[in-house]
Scaffold this motif. Structure first.
Motif, PDB file in Angstrom:
ATOM      1  N   GLY A  55      35.652  42.100  32.020  1.00 36.11           N
ATOM      2  CA  GLY A  55      36.450  42.866  32.717  1.00 36.11           C
ATOM      3  C   GLY A  55      34.948  42.885  34.155  1.00 36.11           C
ATOM      4  O   GLY A  55      35.813  43.956  34.761  1.00 36.11           O
ATOM      5  N   GLY A  56      33.881  43.405  32.892  1.00 37.89           N
ATOM      6  CA  GLY A  56      32.755  43.604  33.915  1.00 37.89           C
ATOM      7  C   GLY A  56      32.195  45.267  33.736  1.00 37.89           C
ATOM      8  O   GLY A  56      31.133  45.421  34.147  1.00 37.89           O
TER       9      GLY A  56
ATOM     10  N   SER B 263      41.873  44.456  36.034  1.00 37.39           N
ATOM     11  CA  SER B 263      42.800  45.131  37.082  1.00 37.39           C
ATOM     12  C   SER B 263      40.933  45.801  38.035  1.00 37.39           C
ATOM     13  O   SER B 263      40.868  45.741  39.375  1.00 37.39           O
ATOM     14  N   LEU B 264      39.706  45.964  36.616  1.00 41.72           N
ATOM     15  CA  LEU B 264      38.720  46.504  37.131  1.00 41.72           C
ATOM     16  C   LEU B 264      37.450  45.547  37.949  1.00 41.72           C
ATOM     17  O   LEU B 264      37.864  44.929  39.457  1.00 41.72           O
TER      18      LEU B 264
ATOM     19  N   GLY C 277      39.418  43.114  39.435  1.00 41.14           N
ATOM     20  CA  GLY C 277      40.505  42.394  40.540  1.00 41.14           C
ATOM     21  C   GLY C 277      39.739  43.336  41.595  1.00 41.14           C
ATOM     22  O   GLY C 277      39.929  43.030  42.652  1.00 41.14           O
ATOM     23  N   LEU C 278      39.656  44.869  41.321  1.00 41.87           N
ATOM     24  CA  LEU C 278      39.159  45.683  42.515  1.00 41.87           C
ATOM     25  C   LEU C 278      38.117  45.454  42.957  1.00 41.87           C
ATOM     26  O   LEU C 278      37.893  45.215  44.459  1.00 41.87           O
ATOM     27  N   ARG C 279      37.655  44.485  42.148  1.00 39.86           N
ATOM     28  CA  ARG C 279      35.707  44.410  42.498  1.00 39.86           C
ATOM     29  C   ARG C 279      35.593  43.269  43.926  1.00 39.86           C
ATOM     30  O   ARG C 279      35.183  43.259  44.192  1.00 39.86           O
ATOM     31  N   CYS C 280      36.611  42.218  42.987  1.00 41.76           N
ATOM     32  CA  CYS C 280      37.219  40.941  43.835  1.00 41.76           C
ATOM     33  C   CYS C 280      37.967  41.524  45.310  1.00 41.76           C
ATOM     34  O   CYS C 280      37.570  41.301  46.500  1.00 41.76           O
ATOM     35  N   ALA C 281      38.197  42.540  45.130  1.00 39.99           N
ATOM     36  CA  ALA C 281      39.106  42.964  46.375  1.00 39.99           C
ATOM     37  C   ALA C 281      38.590  43.483  47.495  1.00 39.99           C
ATOM     38  O   ALA C 281      38.492  43.592  48.917  1.00 39.99           O
ATOM     39  N   ILE C 282      37.126  44.487  47.392  1.00 39.01           N
ATOM     40  CA  ILE C 282      35.995  44.936  47.664  1.00 39.01           C
ATOM     41  C   ILE C 282      35.469  44.614  48.465  1.00 39.01           C
ATOM     42  O   ILE C 282      35.315  44.149  49.293  1.00 39.01           O
TER      43      ILE C 282
END
Length: 450
Positions: free
Chosen positions: A239-240, A184-185, A187-192
């Motif tokens: 996940g980074g 999910s992390l 995913g959040l960074r790509c969404a940002i």
């Protein structure tokens, strides 16, 4: 819509797609249903693995098939931004059997929804933008991403971890999963980054990502204990949340527990069972923190599990000397493609596993200099916003997750109305299957213990 890369050609000066990976992508495309869904061998579909398969198709130049997969996601997203945990074939009433060859209708089989499933759509859309440079497509998917990430962030606890699910009744799960939160992390960074491209910055998402990265990297007590599973070992890197020396040290600590030299990665620490997808995810993790030689060696080890049609067996029980489970899954093939691309760089999405996702990197990508840029769909205020010229998102690198999976079954269908009226960005299948006679089979590895 962007055209598929010609067979064997690289993307604008990159290395050509290896013939073996073209065969593997064709095996995934052969499993794709006419409506776009890409199922497991048992017929069920889960959103996370479906996105992974779409990414692999796109990396190999099968753009139409990838777009069909994303259309299916757009059409099946629920109004709250989530997707059902799994889909399967609709039950057929007795005495009402479909005609031979008729396509089965997919319906939701588990009404619960998982947080990392919803978050992963952002990784897929970001990857598609990197690979094709098609801003119009990315913006057509932006409302889908926005709803999904808003739903995910609602499940975040004050400490930063994200509950693993919301059940069928709408209640949040009582615990968080380390591998799921690490995915999910990403995913959040790509969404940002996508939000910056759309000219709609989301500061709440940035705060959520910072909190989540901290808890994944520093607070193992925040998560249910799944330490037997290899994914909980390497996902903080994948996940980074961990990079550089910290990532290398983390992977070294459990290397001998999970890695079986010459065979791959144990799915669980106490079983003589290596799995191709977990091995390829570790390849991605190693590449992201600079251990390229180890990554290349591990990727070579899974070639013994390659089938003559380009697909890959899911796993190998090396004491009994048998494939387990006895299946060749599309998501396993996808993980091989993504790992191979990360190491050999035949698509512009290869760096998604290690690079900081930023609006600037997408806008300045030379792949964007194509006819899609002149499409009227892009010439809107969002794309021309000053946000495109803003600073790069400064969070750490997004990394690909490739094997957080769940089981599936069948019940009522959920479909969310599309935000874009036309289907210009999506194309219909079906597509030809791989030719089994076109490649050779690798022998199974000899049985041996660690």
């Amino acid at each position: 819509m962007s055209e598929a890369t010609p067979e064997g050609a690289g993307q604008g000066g990159l290395s050509p797609v290896p013939a073996a990976m073209r065969e593997t992508a064709s095996a995934i495309a052969a499993a794709q249903l006419p409506g776009g869904a890409i199922p497991w061998p048992d017929g069920h579909v889960d959103p996370w693995d479906h996105v992974e398969c779409a990414m692999a198709l796109s990396a190999c130049g099968l753009t139409q098939q990838a777009r069909l997969a994303y259309r299916w996601l757009r059409e099946t997203q629920r109004a709250d931004g989530s997707w059902p945990r799994s889909f399967g074939a609709a039950p057929v009433p007795p005495g009402n059997q479909p005609a031979a060859g008729a396509a089965s209708q997919l319906v939701a089989t588990d009404q619960a929804a998982e947080s990392h499933h919803a978050a992963y759509i952002a990784v897929g859309v970001w990857h598609e933008l990197l690979v094709t440079g098609d801003l119009g497509f990315a913006m057509s998917m932006w409302p889908v991403v926005r709803r999904a990430i808003d739903w995910v962030v609602e499940l975040q606890a004050p400490r930063g971890e994200i509950a693993w699910e919301r059940d069928a009744a709408g209640a949040a799960g009582g615990f968080a999963l380390l591998s799921g939160c690490a995915s999910s992390l990403q995913g959040l960074r790509c969404a940002i980054a996508l939000a910056e491209v759309a000219g709609q910055p989301q500061p709440d998402w940035e705060l959520a990502a910072d909190q989540l990265a901290h808890v994944v990297a520093c607070h193992p007590e925040a998560f249910a204990d799944k330490s037997r599973w290899a994914m909980d070992w390497y996902y903080p890197v994948l996940g980074g949340a961990l990079r550089g020396a910290a990532a290398a040290e983390h992977l070294a600590a459990s290397w001998d527990t999970f890695v079986v030299r010459g065979l791959g990665v144990r799915c669980v620490s106490d079983q003589p069972w290596v799995t191709v997808a977990e091995t390829c995810e570790l390849v991605l993790s190693l590449e992201a923190c600079g251990r390229r030689a180890d990554a290349l060696e591990l990727l070579q080890s899974v070639q013994s599990q390659r089938h003559c049609d380009g697909s890959y067996w899911t796993g190998w029980q090396f004491v009994n000397g048998k494939h387990f489970p006895n299946e060749r899954s599309s998501w396993t093939a996808a993980a091989v493609i993504l790992a191979t691309d990360a190491l050999h760089g035949f698509s512009r999405g290869a760096g998604i596993f290690r690079d900081v996702p930023s609006a600037g990197s997408a806008i300045n990508n030379s792949a964007i200099n194509n006819s899609a840029i002149n499409n009227s769909a892009i010439n809107n205020s969002a794309i021309n916003s000053s946000a495109i010229n803003s600073r790069a998102v400064t969070d750490r690198a997004a990394a690909s997750g490739a094997a957080i999976r769940s089981n599936g079954g069948t019940r009522d269908a959920f479909a969310h109305g599309a935000d874009i009226a036309d289907d210009e960005w999506f194309a219909a299948g079906p597509y030809p299957a791989a030719d089994p006679a076109a490649c050779g089979c690798f022998p199974a590895p000899a049985s041996r213990s660690r």
